[in-house]
Design a protein around this motif. Structure first.
Motif, mmCIF file in Angstrom:
data_model
loop_
_atom_site.group_PDB
_atom_site.id
_atom_site.type_symbol
_atom_site.label_atom_id
_atom_site.label_comp_id
_atom_site.label_asym_id
_atom_site.label_seq_id
_atom_site.Cartn_x
_atom_site.Cartn_y
_atom_site.Cartn_z
ATOM 1 N N PRO A 183 11.551 6.415 1.484
ATOM 2 C CA PRO A 183 11.619 6.479 0.382
ATOM 3 C C PRO A 183 11.447 5.804 -0.737
ATOM 4 O O PRO A 183 10.804 4.956 -1.720
ATOM 5 C CB PRO A 183 11.656 8.306 -0.320
ATOM 6 C CG PRO A 183 10.670 8.837 0.669
ATOM 7 C CD PRO A 183 11.401 7.627 1.865
ATOM 8 N N GLY B 293 0.977 -1.161 -0.111
ATOM 9 C CA GLY B 293 0.058 0.037 0.140
ATOM 10 C C GLY B 293 1.048 1.180 0.115
ATOM 11 O O GLY B 293 2.028 1.088 -0.559
ATOM 12 N N LEU B 294 0.122 2.496 0.876
ATOM 13 C CA LEU B 294 0.400 3.762 0.494
ATOM 14 C C LEU B 294 0.777 4.243 2.039
ATOM 15 O O LEU B 294 -0.786 3.781 2.290
ATOM 16 C CB LEU B 294 0.169 4.763 -0.451
ATOM 17 C CG LEU B 294 0.250 6.004 -0.192
ATOM 18 C CD1 LEU B 294 1.554 6.487 -0.778
ATOM 19 C CD2 LEU B 294 -0.660 6.614 -0.754
ATOM 20 N N THR C 158 10.362 2.142 -1.216
ATOM 21 C CA THR C 158 9.134 1.929 -3.067
ATOM 22 C C THR C 158 9.529 0.959 -3.593
ATOM 23 O O THR C 158 10.743 1.127 -4.594
ATOM 24 C CB THR C 158 9.449 3.251 -3.312
ATOM 25 O OG1 THR C 158 8.880 4.599 -2.244
ATOM 26 C CG2 THR C 158 7.898 3.346 -4.774
ATOM 27 N N GLN D 202 2.410 -4.054 -4.435
ATOM 28 C CA GLN D 202 3.510 -2.788 -4.445
ATOM 29 C C GLN D 202 3.079 -1.784 -3.197
ATOM 30 O O GLN D 202 2.111 -1.926 -2.287
ATOM 31 C CB GLN D 202 2.822 -1.315 -5.397
ATOM 32 C CG GLN D 202 3.238 -0.125 -5.681
ATOM 33 C CD GLN D 202 4.224 -0.228 -6.530
ATOM 34 O OE1 GLN D 202 4.715 -0.791 -7.008
ATOM 35 N NE2 GLN D 202 5.416 0.626 -5.684
ATOM 36 N N GLU E 280 3.945 6.666 4.285
ATOM 37 C CA GLU E 280 4.501 7.863 4.074
ATOM 38 C C GLU E 280 5.602 7.051 5.407
ATOM 39 O O GLU E 280 5.295 6.459 5.536
ATOM 40 C CB GLU E 280 3.414 9.239 5.304
ATOM 41 C CG GLU E 280 2.311 9.785 4.914
ATOM 42 C CD GLU E 280 1.958 11.113 6.181
ATOM 43 O OE1 GLU E 280 0.715 11.757 5.817
ATOM 44 O OE2 GLU E 280 2.447 10.957 7.496
ATOM 45 N N THR F 257 4.242 1.930 -1.992
ATOM 46 C CA THR F 257 4.794 3.306 -1.795
ATOM 47 C C THR F 257 5.582 4.085 -0.561
ATOM 48 O O THR F 257 4.093 3.762 0.410
ATOM 49 C CB THR F 257 4.309 3.298 -2.874
ATOM 50 O OG1 THR F 257 3.560 3.213 -4.189
ATOM 51 C CG2 THR F 257 4.217 5.497 -3.395
ATOM 52 N N VAL F 258 5.983 4.250 -0.450
ATOM 53 C CA VAL F 258 6.503 5.508 0.460
ATOM 54 C C VAL F 258 7.312 7.055 -0.219
ATOM 55 O O VAL F 258 7.486 7.115 -0.858
ATOM 56 C CB VAL F 258 8.536 4.966 1.755
ATOM 57 C CG1 VAL F 258 8.087 5.374 2.941
ATOM 58 C CG2 VAL F 258 7.311 3.519 1.899
ATOM 59 N N SER F 259 5.820 7.434 0.660
ATOM 60 C CA SER F 259 6.151 8.821 0.085
ATOM 61 C C SER F 259 6.400 10.117 1.006
ATOM 62 O O SER F 259 6.643 9.609 2.533
ATOM 63 C CB SER F 259 4.894 9.595 0.069
ATOM 64 O OG SER F 259 3.401 9.183 2.003
#
Length: 123
Positions: free
Chosen positions: A87, A9-10, A90, A118, A12, A120-122
């Motif tokens: 990040p 997932g996404l 990712t 997937q 922070e 994803t690291v913002s």
């Protein structure tokens, strides 16, 4: 062995995720299990690996101290707890299985692969 990864997932930067990989078939404990990842434009790399019994763990230097691999042989499942995500973590993460006579930190050892999830690291 058929593998099904989930849990991506996404998140922070600084956050956490846990990935799971469920295996079907018999003799799950007869396989090393690994988590591998592939970022865009980069080669696939091993992140963490665990022996069939769970007694031996290995990590890539980039994740050591932040990620923890574990397995539950009664549930035919392997996990990757990811903390302090960055990040640069990712990537698409894959679980994979290797026969016990192979080296679990050699990507060439892995014969059976899940479909990837997937992460994803913002920033």
């Amino acid at each position: 062995v058929q593998l099904q990864a989930s849990g991506g997932g996404l998140v922070e930067a600084g956050g956490s995720l846990i990935l799971s990989c469920a295996a079907s078939g018999r003799s799950f404990s007869r396989y090393h299990m690994g988590w591998l990842r592939q970022a865009p434009g980069k080669e696939r790399e091993i992140v963490a690996a665990i022996s069939g019994s769970g007694g031996s763990l290995d990590y890539a230097a980039s994740v050591k101290g932040r990620f923890t691999i574990s397995r539950d042989n009664a549930k035919n499942t392997v996990y990757l707890q990811m903390n302090s995500l960055k990040p640069e973590d990712t990537a698409v993460y894959f679980c994979a299985a290797a026969n016990l006579y192979r080296s679990k930190m050699d990507i060439r050892s892995y014969e059976y692969w899940g479909q990837g999830t997937q992460v994803t690291v913002s920033s």
